[in-house]
Design a protein around this motif. Structure first.
Motif, PDB file in Angstrom:
ATOM      1  N   CYS A 231       0.866  -1.178   0.000  1.00 32.41           N
ATOM      2  CA  CYS A 231       0.000   0.000   0.000  1.00 32.41           C
ATOM      3  C   CYS A 231       0.906   1.231   0.000  1.00 32.41           C
ATOM      4  N   LEU A 232       0.344   2.382  -0.340  1.00 32.33           N
ATOM      5  CA  LEU A 232       1.162   3.587  -0.413  1.00 32.33           C
ATOM      6  C   LEU A 232       1.831   3.913   0.918  1.00 32.33           C
ATOM      7  N   ALA A 235       5.296   2.370   1.367  1.00 36.84           N
ATOM      8  CA  ALA A 235       6.291   2.552   0.314  1.00 36.84           C
ATOM      9  C   ALA A 235       7.583   3.171   0.820  1.00 36.84           C
ATOM     10  N   HIS A 268       3.323  -0.770  -4.602  1.00 31.96           N
ATOM     11  CA  HIS A 268       2.479   0.424  -4.399  1.00 31.96           C
ATOM     12  C   HIS A 268       3.373   1.587  -3.998  1.00 31.96           C
ATOM     13  N   PRO A 270       3.721   6.063  -4.189  1.00 33.78           N
ATOM     14  CA  PRO A 270       3.205   7.371  -4.615  1.00 33.78           C
ATOM     15  C   PRO A 270       4.005   7.907  -5.796  1.00 33.78           C
ATOM     16  N   VAL A 297      -0.217   3.720  -8.146  1.00 38.60           N
ATOM     17  CA  VAL A 297      -0.015   5.056  -7.583  1.00 38.60           C
ATOM     18  C   VAL A 297      -1.149   5.516  -6.662  1.00 38.60           C
ATOM     19  N   THR A 298      -2.163   4.690  -6.505  1.00 35.25           N
ATOM     20  CA  THR A 298      -3.217   4.944  -5.514  1.00 35.25           C
ATOM     21  C   THR A 298      -3.812   3.613  -5.106  1.00 35.25           C
ATOM     22  N   ASP A 299      -4.311   3.556  -3.890  1.00 30.73           N
ATOM     23  CA  ASP A 299      -4.950   2.326  -3.399  1.00 30.73           C
ATOM     24  C   ASP A 299      -6.474   2.392  -3.491  1.00 30.73           C
TER      25      ASP A 299
END
Length: 423
Positions: A231-232, A235, A268, A270, A297-299
């Motif tokens: 998930c972001l 990262a 994942h 950003p 780039v987004t969840d």
């Protein structure tokens, strides 16, 4: 000899000639890139797959994942998905099967397509242990290395191996503020094994033995990112970077043995962190080819993750990533069907082309000019021919039209036609 070992002797093989022709570059550039490890040609000595170059200065390549699970296993369905992926532009196929007939699925796919085939051998080790010993975590070192050798003998061209996960790293992940923890399936197999046995990862501890196996068959190593962010929020954290440092060391050791190697990446991420991730990998891993999943780039887009990954993939590839693993609309939700596979491949093809234009890769800009010329000339057939998916634009064009030299969007006020007819 492996292809890397031959390249270091200056030998221009048929595989190198084929890759050079495909890329429209001089064969000596391929020899140099293969010799220094910046290019790989994943092709098992026993494989009938067509040669494919991945790495610096070459076109961005696309991988499509297929494979059965214990919940849904239809061998022919997986074969059809593999064929569909290749039809729409996948350069390689990875079989991630974990169902009871995983071996049949793998061999059926290998017979059905000519592109390089990749696998994750730890799945075989886990499945075998589950059947015979009761659980995945009951596998032992012989199961792990036996699976790698079995798949090398079967003709697999590249294998994902999670060698960078160590006992020390697992303890740090447990104490970190990660939300998703470990999301790599192969990584979780090894993490669970390490926690149960309180021993070091055998693929890290006995890496030299692994190199002996893959060197014999010239199987390309794809060093898996077992601690990639899911998930972001997770990262670019310390666990991810520390594993990457381990992989950088392992890249050097593989090259010393003449074993081809590439490195897998997130995951994942950003948008504002993608370029930095690529640059760090290229530095730490000595410019080994970089193979990224997305990045997403987004969840917040379940059902549309092929789009979120294409956005990230375009940025990653333009920054230097060499190999994009597609993501389908079914990601995080279900096993993809054939339509999902098609959508995932085409989304990744769009990302790869956008990046190749930015990097000035041979042929990319020329195709863009061809399409622009075809649009100017209202040459619909040429536009369909150049399109990644020629079926969808044909269907759109088949809707009500009044003239061949306009579309219904602009109609009689077509900008191109107005200029052409009045100037």
């Amino acid at each position: 000899m492996t292809q890397m070992q031959e390249a270091r002797k200056g030998i221009i093989t048929d595989e190198i000639k084929s890759v050079a022709e495909m890329e429209c570059i001089d064969a000596h550039r391929i020899v140099k890139g293969l010799a220094n490890g910046r290019i790989v040609i994943p092709k098992n000595i026993g494989s009938k797959s067509r040669p494919l170059g991945i790495g610096k200065g070459l076109k961005t390549k696309i991988n499509a994942n297929v494979g059965s699970s214990s919940e849904l296993e239809k061998v022919e369905w997986e074969v059809k998905k593999a064929k569909a992926a290749v039809k729409y532009g996948a350069d390689t196929i990875m079989d991630l099967s974990t169902g009871p007939e995983y071996e049949k699925v793998m061999k059926s796919i290998m017979k059905s397509v000519e592109v390089p085939i990749g696998t994750v051998p730890i799945y075989e080790a886990g499945i075998t242990a589950s059947k015979i010993k009761g659980a995945v975590i009951d596998m032992d070192e012989d199961d792990m290395f036996g699976a790698i050798e079995n798949q090398a003998k079967a003709g697999v061209d590249f294998v994902t191996v999670h060698c960078g996960i160590t006992k020390d790293l697992i303890s740090k992940v447990k104490d970190s503020n990660r939300i998703m923890g470990i999301v790599s399936r192969g990584g979780s197999f090894l993490a669970a094994w390490i926690l149960k046995n309180q021993e070091e990862n055998p693929l890290y501890k006995n890496y030299d033995y692994l190199l002996e196996i893959v060197e014999e068959y010239d199987v390309t190593l794809s060093l898996g990112d077992g601690l990639r962010p899911g998930c972001l929020h997770d990262a670019s954290d310390l666990s991810q970077i520390q594993e990457l440092v381990n992989l950088g060391e392992l890249v050097g050791r593989a090259r010393e043995k003449g074993v081809q190697v590439m490195v897998e990446g997130p995951g994942h991420v950003p948008i504002n962190q993608i370029t930095a991730n690529v640059e760090i990998q290229k530095t730490v891993c000595k410019e080994a080819p970089f193979y990224v999943l997305g990045p997403l780039v987004t969840d917040l887009a379940p059902g549309y993750d092929h789009i979120t990954s294409a956005i990230g993939g375009a940025i990653a590839a333009s920054a230097g990533a060499d190999f994009l693993c597609y993501v389908t609309p079914a990601e995080h939700l279900a096993i993809p069907n054939i339509e999902d596979v098609k959508d995932g491949v085409i989304a990744s093809k769009i990302a790869a082309e956008a990046a190749d234009v930015a990097k000035g890769i041979n042929g990319a800009w020329e195709k863009e000019v061809e399409m622009a010329t075809a649009r100017k000339n209202f040459d619909w057939q040429k536009q369909f021919e150049l399109a990644f998916d020629n079926e969808k634009p044909k269907k759109c064009r088949a809707r009500k039209q009044t003239s061949e030299d306009m579309c219904t969007m602009c109609g009689e006020f077509c900008a191109l036609r107005l200029v052409r007819d009045n100037i």
